[in-house]
Structures are given as structure tokens and as C-alpha cells.
Design an enzyme around this catalytic site. Structure first.
Site, PDB file in Angstrom:
ATOM      1  N   ARG A  41     -35.316  18.809  29.388  1.00  0.00           N
ATOM      2  CA  ARG A  41     -35.774  17.413  29.486  1.00  0.00           C
ATOM      3  C   ARG A  41     -35.221  16.525  30.658  1.00  0.00           C
ATOM      4  O   ARG A  41     -34.131  16.146  30.665  1.00  0.00           O
ATOM      5  CB  ARG A  41     -35.082  16.662  28.117  1.00  0.00           C
ATOM      6  CG  ARG A  41     -36.129  17.085  27.121  1.00  0.00           C
ATOM      7  CD  ARG A  41     -35.322  16.706  25.698  1.00  0.00           C
ATOM      8  NE  ARG A  41     -34.282  17.379  25.218  1.00  0.00           N
ATOM      9  CZ  ARG A  41     -33.342  17.150  24.517  1.00  0.00           C
ATOM     10  NH1 ARG A  41     -33.745  16.266  23.542  1.00  0.00           N
ATOM     11  NH2 ARG A  41     -32.276  17.808  24.447  1.00  0.00           N
ATOM     12  N   TYR A 159     -27.553  33.183  14.344  1.00  0.00           N
ATOM     13  CA  TYR A 159     -26.779  32.301  15.335  1.00  0.00           C
ATOM     14  C   TYR A 159     -25.429  32.666  15.547  1.00  0.00           C
ATOM     15  O   TYR A 159     -25.020  32.932  16.655  1.00  0.00           O
ATOM     16  CB  TYR A 159     -26.932  30.879  14.530  1.00  0.00           C
ATOM     17  CG  TYR A 159     -25.917  29.917  15.344  1.00  0.00           C
ATOM     18  CD1 TYR A 159     -26.603  29.266  16.526  1.00  0.00           C
ATOM     19  CD2 TYR A 159     -24.741  29.277  14.908  1.00  0.00           C
ATOM     20  CE1 TYR A 159     -25.822  28.717  17.735  1.00  0.00           C
ATOM     21  CE2 TYR A 159     -24.078  28.578  15.908  1.00  0.00           C
ATOM     22  CZ  TYR A 159     -24.436  28.086  17.180  1.00  0.00           C
ATOM     23  OH  TYR A 159     -23.678  27.479  17.984  1.00  0.00           O
TER      24      TYR A 159
HETATM   25  P1  NDP Z   1     -27.543  19.584  21.523  1.00  0.00           P
HETATM   26  O1  NDP Z   1     -28.585  19.852  21.025  1.00  0.00           O
HETATM   27  O2  NDP Z   1     -27.136  18.176  21.626  1.00  0.00           O
HETATM   28  O3  NDP Z   1     -27.660  20.100  23.080  1.00  0.00           O
HETATM   29  C1  NDP Z   1     -28.258  21.419  23.705  1.00  0.00           C
HETATM   30  C2  NDP Z   1     -28.498  21.378  24.872  1.00  0.00           C
HETATM   31  O4  NDP Z   1     -29.104  22.730  25.294  1.00  0.00           O
HETATM   32  C3  NDP Z   1     -29.569  20.516  25.460  1.00  0.00           C
HETATM   33  O5  NDP Z   1     -29.131  19.807  26.572  1.00  0.00           O
HETATM   34  C4  NDP Z   1     -30.762  21.251  25.551  1.00  0.00           C
HETATM   35  O6  NDP Z   1     -31.819  20.526  26.614  1.00  0.00           O
HETATM   36  C5  NDP Z   1     -30.393  22.640  26.120  1.00  0.00           C
HETATM   37  N1  NDP Z   1     -31.069  23.669  25.833  1.00  0.00           N
HETATM   38  C6  NDP Z   1     -31.621  24.376  24.514  1.00  0.00           C
HETATM   39  N2  NDP Z   1     -32.610  25.149  24.858  1.00  0.00           N
HETATM   40  C7  NDP Z   1     -32.575  25.203  26.037  1.00  0.00           C
HETATM   41  C8  NDP Z   1     -33.359  25.974  27.028  1.00  0.00           C
HETATM   42  N3  NDP Z   1     -34.199  26.932  26.480  1.00  0.00           N
HETATM   43  N4  NDP Z   1     -33.294  25.835  28.326  1.00  0.00           N
HETATM   44  C9  NDP Z   1     -32.466  25.141  28.830  1.00  0.00           C
HETATM   45  N5  NDP Z   1     -31.734  24.137  28.055  1.00  0.00           N
HETATM   46  C10 NDP Z   1     -31.610  24.207  26.795  1.00  0.00           C
HETATM   47  O7  NDP Z   1     -26.459  20.414  21.073  1.00  0.00           O
HETATM   48  P2  NDP Z   1     -24.744  20.540  21.370  1.00  0.00           P
HETATM   49  O8  NDP Z   1     -24.363  19.870  22.642  1.00  0.00           O
HETATM   50  O9  NDP Z   1     -24.134  20.896  20.358  1.00  0.00           O
HETATM   51  O10 NDP Z   1     -24.926  22.279  21.942  1.00  0.00           O
HETATM   52  C11 NDP Z   1     -24.353  22.725  23.047  1.00  0.00           C
HETATM   53  C12 NDP Z   1     -23.913  24.231  22.843  1.00  0.00           C
HETATM   54  O11 NDP Z   1     -22.882  24.080  22.182  1.00  0.00           O
HETATM   55  C13 NDP Z   1     -24.811  25.022  22.368  1.00  0.00           C
HETATM   56  O12 NDP Z   1     -24.465  26.554  22.779  1.00  0.00           O
HETATM   57  C14 NDP Z   1     -24.328  25.114  20.972  1.00  0.00           C
HETATM   58  O13 NDP Z   1     -24.707  26.409  20.313  1.00  0.00           O
HETATM   59  C15 NDP Z   1     -23.032  25.045  20.934  1.00  0.00           C
HETATM   60  N6  NDP Z   1     -21.927  24.517  19.950  1.00  0.00           N
HETATM   61  C16 NDP Z   1     -22.430  23.320  19.222  1.00  0.00           C
HETATM   62  C17 NDP Z   1     -21.673  22.784  18.055  1.00  0.00           C
HETATM   63  C18 NDP Z   1     -21.803  21.923  17.502  1.00  0.00           C
HETATM   64  O14 NDP Z   1     -21.368  21.785  16.218  1.00  0.00           O
HETATM   65  N7  NDP Z   1     -22.738  21.110  17.837  1.00  0.00           N
HETATM   66  C19 NDP Z   1     -20.446  23.987  17.850  1.00  0.00           C
HETATM   67  C20 NDP Z   1     -20.307  25.060  18.525  1.00  0.00           C
HETATM   68  C21 NDP Z   1     -21.028  25.322  19.435  1.00  0.00           C
HETATM   69  P3  NDP Z   1     -33.152  20.514  26.464  1.00  0.00           P
HETATM   70  O15 NDP Z   1     -33.792  20.520  25.260  1.00  0.00           O
HETATM   71  O16 NDP Z   1     -33.260  19.215  27.341  1.00  0.00           O
HETATM   72  O17 NDP Z   1     -33.781  21.730  27.226  1.00  0.00           O
HETATM   73  C1  8X3 Z   2     -21.886  25.227  15.670  1.00  0.00           C
HETATM   74  C2  8X3 Z   2     -20.810  25.367  14.579  1.00  0.00           C
HETATM   75  O1  8X3 Z   2     -20.479  26.296  12.127  1.00  0.00           O
HETATM   76  O2  8X3 Z   2     -22.452  24.723  12.518  1.00  0.00           O
HETATM   77  O3  8X3 Z   2     -21.877  26.505  16.307  1.00  0.00           O
HETATM   78  O4  8X3 Z   2     -22.567  26.984  13.318  1.00  0.00           O
HETATM   79  S1  8X3 Z   2     -21.605  25.815  13.029  1.00  0.00           S
END
Ligand code: NDP
Ligand code: 8X3
Length: 259
Positions: A41, A159
Site C-alpha cells: 500500500r 501460522y
Molecule cells: P498489520 O496487519 O498491521 O501489518 C502487516 C504489515 O505487513 C503491513 O504493513 C502489510 O503491508 C505488510 N504485508 C503483508 N503482506 C505483505 C506482502 N505480501 N508484501 C509486503 N508487505 C506485506 O500486522 P502487524 O503489524 O501486527 O504484523 C507485523 C508482523 O508482526 C507480522 O509478521 C506478524 O506476523 C507479526 N506479529 C504480529 C503480532 C500481533 O499480535 N499483531 C504478534 C506477533 C507477531 P501491505 O498490506 O501494505 O502490503
Molecule cells: C501473533 C500472536 O498469538 O495471535 O503472532 O498468533 S498470535
């Protein structure tokens, strides 16, 4: 321990358009880093870049990128403009979860999307950026893993599997670059309130709220703080893994919720 300056250093953050990636970009910018921001995005990246310019005069390079697209990753990241080529900090954050079905009812398209993004995309980006760090004998790769990579939970097999893969890739990468002075860190958060849940449940806002009800989850800024802390340690200190949980969460499946 005093922190080390990253002023003027180049940091590449994938998934900078939302949540943890966006907060990390803000945290690194506040420390004076120059930023390459990548996500699909592009309009979100433009808004973020404008904010960073106003707040910190941060120079930015915006890259519209789907990390699953191997050819695009190679074309856009392996051949960065000369003034942006010396990436010192790579934050492999782009990632997602899809669905919460038991494995026998899993949607294979969801599995493909998670594996292609969280594992293969992370590897494609790393393959484009790590050789420069190896050549320069310096750099820091941060992976955003998850508590799910340690503790599996019902409906989370794929996941969790991707994040377990991230944990092992992170540790193995450290071995591969051991003689090059490069640091590798895997930050493993628990519940963080971002768009993560909305994406997991394909836009179902009611369902997406549920994991965060009755407790105070982490914020994206909490995770960004941990990342900034890791990258500002002195060069001889490597934060290898960090499990970061809300006070009300103990494992991926154990949380205390006030009713
Ligand atoms: P969000 O959905 O808020 O952000 C995810 C980001 O990843 C967005 O900026 C999205 O950008 C980008 N993204 C997803 N797919 C693609 C792709 N194919 N190419 C490029 N960019 C991509 O979630 P979070 O900030 O929570 O997630 C970030 C990371 O943290 C992830 O790896 C997630 O697994 C991890 N995580 C999250 C947790 C939670 O509870 N939220 C806990 C533990 C880990 P766009 O769509 O613009 O491409
Ligand atoms: C994100 C945390 O526990 O929702 O990685 O999978 S959980």
C-alpha cells in the site's frame, strides 16, 4: 548500557504501511536513521514518509513491494540506488495470519499466503540485502517472529509453523554470518493490537476485536521500542531472541482476561 547512535544509518523496514512496521519506522526515524519503507500500500507509505519528514526530517525511499514476488524483490531490493544501497538495518516484519480453522478444514490458499509471505518473502528480502552486509562486514537483521512460533494453538498450525520457521532461520542465519560481525535478532511478540486480526479474519471487524477484549495488549510502539533497543546496543552485543508479552499474557494460549 549506553545506547549506540544509528543516526544517518540506512534501515529497511518491510510491512511499514501498518502496525509494528509503521511504529518501527517511526522509532528508527526518531533515532535519526534514513529509511527505506516497503509494502504493497504505497499511499500509506507516502503518508508515513510525509509525517517522518515533518517530525524528524527523515530521508525516505518508498518501495511498493509484494514480498511474495521473487522477481520484484530481486529487481527492487538487490539493485537499490547507490545512495541507499548500504542497508545497515533490515527489519523483516511483513507478515500475516489467515484464518483459524483446524488443519483438516484449512483453506489451502490461506496456507500458501502465510508461507509465501512469512517464510519465502522473508527469505527473498534477506537474500537481496544480506550479501551487502556480508561484504561490508556489518549490519543487523531483525526478524519479527511470534510467540506462536514457540507455542502452537488450535487453528494456528500453519501460522505457528511459519513463525517457528522464522525462529530457526534466524538462529541459523546467525551461524552463517558469525564471522562477519553481523547481528541477527528475532523479536517474538504476543498479542499486539494492529490490523493483524482484521487481516486474519478477512475484514470481519467484530471477530477481529475479540482477542484484545478484557486485557491490555501490547501496542505496536511497545514492539518498536524493543527493536530500537536491540539495534542501539553496542556492536559486540547481539539480542538473539526476545519474547515480548503483555503483562496479562503468559503463553500463546494463556491470558488473563477481566470479564
Ligand atoms: P498489520 O496487519 O498491521 O501489518 C502487516 C504489515 O505487513 C503491513 O504493513 C502489510 O503491508 C505488510 N504485508 C503483508 N503482506 C505483505 C506482502 N505480501 N508484501 C509486503 N508487505 C506485506 O500486522 P502487524 O503489524 O501486527 O504484523 C507485523 C508482523 O508482526 C507480522 O509478521 C506478524 O506476523 C507479526 N506479529 C504480529 C503480532 C500481533 O499480535 N499483531 C504478534 C506477533 C507477531 P501491505 O498490506 O501494505 O502490503
Ligand atoms: C501473533 C500472536 O498469538 O495471535 O503472532 O498468533 S498470535
Amino acid at each position: 548500557m549506553p545506547s549506540v547512535s544509528i543516526k544517518g544509518r540506512i534501515a529497511l523496514v518491510t510491512g511499514a504501511s501498518s502496525g509494528i512496521g509503521q511504529a518501527t519506522a517511526e522509532g528508527l526515524a526518531a533515532e535519526g536513521a534514513r529509511l527505506i519503507l516497503a509494502a504493497r500500500r504505497i499511499e500509506r507509505l507516502e503518508e508515513l514518509a510525509a509525517r517522518l519528514k515533518t517530525a524528524h526530517a527523515t530521508p525516505t525511499l518508498l518501495i511498493q513491494l509484494d514480498v511474495r514476488d521473487r522477481a520484484a524483490v530481486e529487481a527492487k531490493l538487490a539493485h537499490l540506488p547507490a545512495e541507499w544501497a548500504d542497508v545497515d538495518i533490515l527489519v523483516n516484519n511483513a507478515g500475516l495470519s489467515r484464518g483459524l480453522n483446524p488443519l483438516h478444514e484449512g483453506l489451502i490458499d490461506d496456507w500458501d499466503e502465510m508461507i509465501d509471505t512469512n517464510v519465502k518473502g522473508l527469505l527473498y528480502v534477506t537474500r537481496a540485502i544480506l550479501p551487502g552486509m556480508v561484504e561490508r562486514q556489518r549490519g543487523h537483521v531483525i526478524h519479527v517472529g511470534s510467540v506462536a512460533g514457540r507455542d502452537p494453538y488450535a487453528g494456528g498450525a500453519v501460522y505457528s509453523g511459519t513463525k517457528a520457521a522464522v525462529a530457526i532461520i534466524s538462529r541459523a542465519m546467525k551461524i552463517d554470518v558469525l564471522e562477519r560481525g553481523i547481528r541477527v535478532t528475532n523479536i517474538e511478540p504476543g498479542l499486539v493490537e494492529t490490523e493483524f486480526s482484521l487481516v486474519r479474519f478477512h475484514g470481519d471487524a467484530e471477530r477481529a476485536k475479540k482477542p484484545y477484549i478484557g486485557l491490555q495488549p501490547l501496542t505496536p510502539e511497545d514492539v518498536a521500542d524493543a527493536i530500537v533497543w536491540a539495534v542501539t546496543r553496542p556492536a559486540h552485543v547481539n539480542v538473539q531472541d526476545m519474547l515480548l508479552l503483555a503483562t496479562a499474557q503468559a503463553t500463546a494460549t494463556t491470558a488473563y482476561r477481566k470479564s
